[in-house]
Design an enzyme around this catalytic site. Structure first.
Site, mmCIF file in Angstrom:
data_model
loop_
_atom_site.group_PDB
_atom_site.id
_atom_site.type_symbol
_atom_site.label_atom_id
_atom_site.label_comp_id
_atom_site.label_asym_id
_atom_site.label_seq_id
_atom_site.Cartn_x
_atom_site.Cartn_y
_atom_site.Cartn_z
ATOM 1 N N SER A 1 6.863 -40.609 -3.017
ATOM 2 C CA SER A 1 6.632 -39.812 -1.879
ATOM 3 C C SER A 1 5.059 -39.240 -1.799
ATOM 4 C CB SER A 1 7.675 -38.734 -1.985
ATOM 5 O OG SER A 1 7.345 -37.745 -1.111
ATOM 6 N N TYR B 1 12.419 -31.967 -5.879
ATOM 7 C CA TYR B 1 12.132 -33.386 -5.145
ATOM 8 C C TYR B 1 10.834 -33.846 -5.611
ATOM 9 C CZ TYR B 1 11.550 -36.889 -1.295
ATOM 10 O OH TYR B 1 11.389 -37.881 -0.618
HETATM 11 N N1 LIG Z 1 12.179 -40.166 5.348
HETATM 12 C C1 LIG Z 1 10.856 -39.809 4.669
HETATM 13 O O1 LIG Z 1 10.235 -39.150 5.457
HETATM 14 C C2 LIG Z 1 10.532 -39.941 3.286
HETATM 15 C C3 LIG Z 1 9.466 -39.947 2.807
HETATM 16 C C4 LIG Z 1 9.039 -39.960 1.535
HETATM 17 C C5 LIG Z 1 9.798 -40.818 0.550
HETATM 18 N N2 LIG Z 1 10.963 -40.901 0.961
HETATM 19 C C6 LIG Z 1 12.066 -41.682 0.059
HETATM 20 O O2 LIG Z 1 12.408 -42.988 0.831
HETATM 21 C C7 LIG Z 1 13.678 -43.240 0.337
HETATM 22 C C8 LIG Z 1 14.791 -43.447 1.483
HETATM 23 O O3 LIG Z 1 14.626 -42.350 2.228
HETATM 24 P P1 LIG Z 1 15.163 -42.235 3.543
HETATM 25 O O4 LIG Z 1 14.471 -41.343 4.381
HETATM 26 O O5 LIG Z 1 15.533 -43.532 4.134
HETATM 27 O O6 LIG Z 1 16.683 -41.352 3.161
HETATM 28 P P2 LIG Z 1 18.231 -41.644 3.951
HETATM 29 O O7 LIG Z 1 18.332 -42.095 5.256
HETATM 30 O O8 LIG Z 1 19.093 -40.528 3.423
HETATM 31 O O9 LIG Z 1 18.897 -43.027 3.226
HETATM 32 C C9 LIG Z 1 19.180 -42.981 1.641
HETATM 33 C C10 LIG Z 1 19.847 -43.912 1.090
HETATM 34 O O10 LIG Z 1 20.178 -43.877 -0.182
HETATM 35 C C11 LIG Z 1 21.659 -43.948 -0.327
HETATM 36 N N3 LIG Z 1 21.892 -42.991 -1.498
HETATM 37 C C12 LIG Z 1 21.907 -41.879 -1.608
HETATM 38 N N4 LIG Z 1 22.567 -41.107 -2.523
HETATM 39 C C13 LIG Z 1 22.957 -42.397 -2.970
HETATM 40 C C14 LIG Z 1 23.768 -42.346 -4.394
HETATM 41 N N5 LIG Z 1 24.202 -41.314 -5.203
HETATM 42 N N6 LIG Z 1 24.092 -43.644 -4.695
HETATM 43 C C15 LIG Z 1 23.808 -44.574 -4.001
HETATM 44 N N7 LIG Z 1 23.219 -44.489 -2.833
HETATM 45 C C16 LIG Z 1 22.822 -43.299 -2.472
HETATM 46 C C17 LIG Z 1 21.994 -43.585 1.088
HETATM 47 O O11 LIG Z 1 23.658 -43.877 1.137
HETATM 48 P P3 LIG Z 1 24.511 -43.363 2.116
HETATM 49 O O12 LIG Z 1 24.033 -43.567 3.675
HETATM 50 O O13 LIG Z 1 25.856 -43.908 1.974
HETATM 51 O O14 LIG Z 1 24.554 -41.807 1.833
HETATM 52 C C18 LIG Z 1 21.267 -44.153 1.807
HETATM 53 O O15 LIG Z 1 21.545 -45.582 2.034
HETATM 54 C C19 LIG Z 1 14.090 -41.990 -0.596
HETATM 55 O O16 LIG Z 1 13.831 -42.488 -1.877
HETATM 56 C C20 LIG Z 1 13.300 -40.984 -0.289
HETATM 57 O O17 LIG Z 1 12.929 -40.098 -1.127
HETATM 58 C C21 LIG Z 1 11.395 -40.874 2.385
#
Ligand SMILES: NC(=O)c1ccc[n+]([C@@H]2O[C@H](COP(=O)([O-])OP(=O)(O)OC[C@H]3O[C@@H](n4cnc5c(N)ncnc54)[C@H](OP(=O)(O)O)[C@@H]3O)[C@@H](O)[C@H]2O)c1
Ligand SMILES: *[C@@H]1O[C@H](CO)[C@@H](O)[C@H](O)[C@H]1NC(C)=O
Length: 334
Positions: free
Chosen positions: A196, A211
């Protein structure tokens, strides 16, 4: 007094020139990065299947970035091993991928927060079994949690922090260790870890301290692995985006509407850039071009200004997530 007045007109242009040169030297690496970034878009995308292998493993593919990345990899012809904690969501994404892109899928039910427990060890064994004998070329460690959101460290339950640590860094380590042996054997592979910008592009991310700290681990883990495995034909990369418009940030739209509109790509747009970046160095990158631009801008802002802006901004998140009562619990910092 008079002599110093006479010297001033001659001295100031030199002073300005050296300042301008210093400024240019300071900014040059970022401008260079931006151009290198744009140059990538002029090149043909890599044939990931030929370069790395026929299968990809994606964690957290049921929503947000992971879902879009899994679909994009399938569009590029890769079969998918999908790992997530919700069985119904897994079946849905597997079916969507197969019907849209005609590739093969496998699913592994795994609550990543259970790593280092008997239940987690059992799930890890199922993952090993699932990838055994498959030509896994790409691993995307995408699953991550930001819960409990913006909070002071002492405000949230210890369990919430432990869960975050387990999913965001411990599981990333174990899953990578499970998939790497096959890649080493075949002398090819790509590992993409979701970091991130909050831990890499800016000096602090107050109220999301845990985080950002877990993401700093991911970045450092990736940098060192990159060096460790490069000679074995394996490309390790940490992708460190700013905001992407997923449910993780959906509630922030009330405080940062304009910023999100300008700088937060939709997951599909983000995933196209993310997949295009696989296998392109350096080991730390921000695939979306507006994120790259933000990164350059962030680099020129002084640290105290960053800190002040971030704290102010993230305190607003805290009010939003946890209500004004939580705001009263700790005196507001102006
Ligand atoms: N969105 C942003 O702005 C942003 C920015 C920087 C970095 N990131 C990083 O990018 C990645 C994806 O983020 P996102 O925004 O797409 O998040 P998201 O929409 O919340 O998706 C997260 C995914 O991870 C799965 N997950 C969560 N906890 C889990 C567990 N205990 N075991 C297995 N799977 C699990 C979720 O499954 P469920 O749907 O079943 O809960 C979902 O498929 C993360 O690592 C996040 O930190 C995101
Ligand atoms: C980058 O993000 C912007 C939104 O911030 C989006 O409009 C654009 O499509 C994305 N493009 C690329 C190439 O990453």
């Amino acid at each position: 007094m008079a002599s110093s007045l006479r010297q001033e007109p001659a001295a100031s242009p030199a002073w300005f020139a050296s300042l301008a040169i210093l400024g240019a030297l300071y900014v040059a690496p970022f401008v260079f990065r931006l151009f290198a970034h744009l140059a990538l878009y002029l090149r043909r995308p890599k044939d990931l299947r030929r370069r790395y292998g026929a299968w990809a493993v994606v964690t957290g593919p049921t929503s947000g970035i992971g879902r879009s990345v899994a679909l994009e990899l399938a569009r590029r012809g890769l079969n998918l091993v999908l790992l997530d904690l919700n069985a119904a969501n897994l079946l849905e994404i597997a079916e969507t991928i197969r019907s849209r892109h005609g590739v093969k899928t496998k699913t592994v039910l795994f609550d990543l927060s259970s790593v280092a427990t008997p239940q987690g060890d059992e799930a890890m064994a199922r993952l090993r079994e699932a990838v055994e004998g498959l030509d896994v070329g790409v691993l995307v460690n995408n699953a991550g949690v930001a819960r409990p959101g913006a909070r002071y460290l002492h405000e949230a339950d210890v369990e919430a922090w432990v869960r975050m640590i387990k999913v965001n860094l411990w599981a990333v380590t174990e899953v990578t260790a499970a998939v790497l042996p096959g890649m080493v054997e075949r002398s090819r592979g790509a590992v993409v870890n979701m970091g991130s910008a909050s831990s890499e592009a800016i000096p602090s991310f107050p109220l999301y301290t845990m985080y950002a700290a877990t993401k700093r681990y991911v970045a450092q883990f990736s940098r060192s692995l990159y060096v460790e495995y490069r000679s074995k034909g394996i490309d390790v990369q940490c992708q460190a985006p700013f905001y992407v418009a997923t449910r993780m940030v959906s509630r922030l739209s009330e405080t940062s509407r304009l910023a999100l509109l300008l700088f937060a790509p939709a997951p599909d747009a983000y995933a196209r850039a993310a997949v295009r970046w696989i296998g392109h160095g350096p080991p730390l990158c921000a695939p979306n071009v507006s994120h790259q631009l933000l990164w350059c801008l962030a680099a020129v802002l002084p640290v105290p200004v960053h800190d002040w802006l971030r704290l102010r901004h993230n305190l607003r998140h805290r009010d939003l997530f946890h209500g004004p009562s939580s705001a009263r619990a700790v005196p507001k910092i102006k």
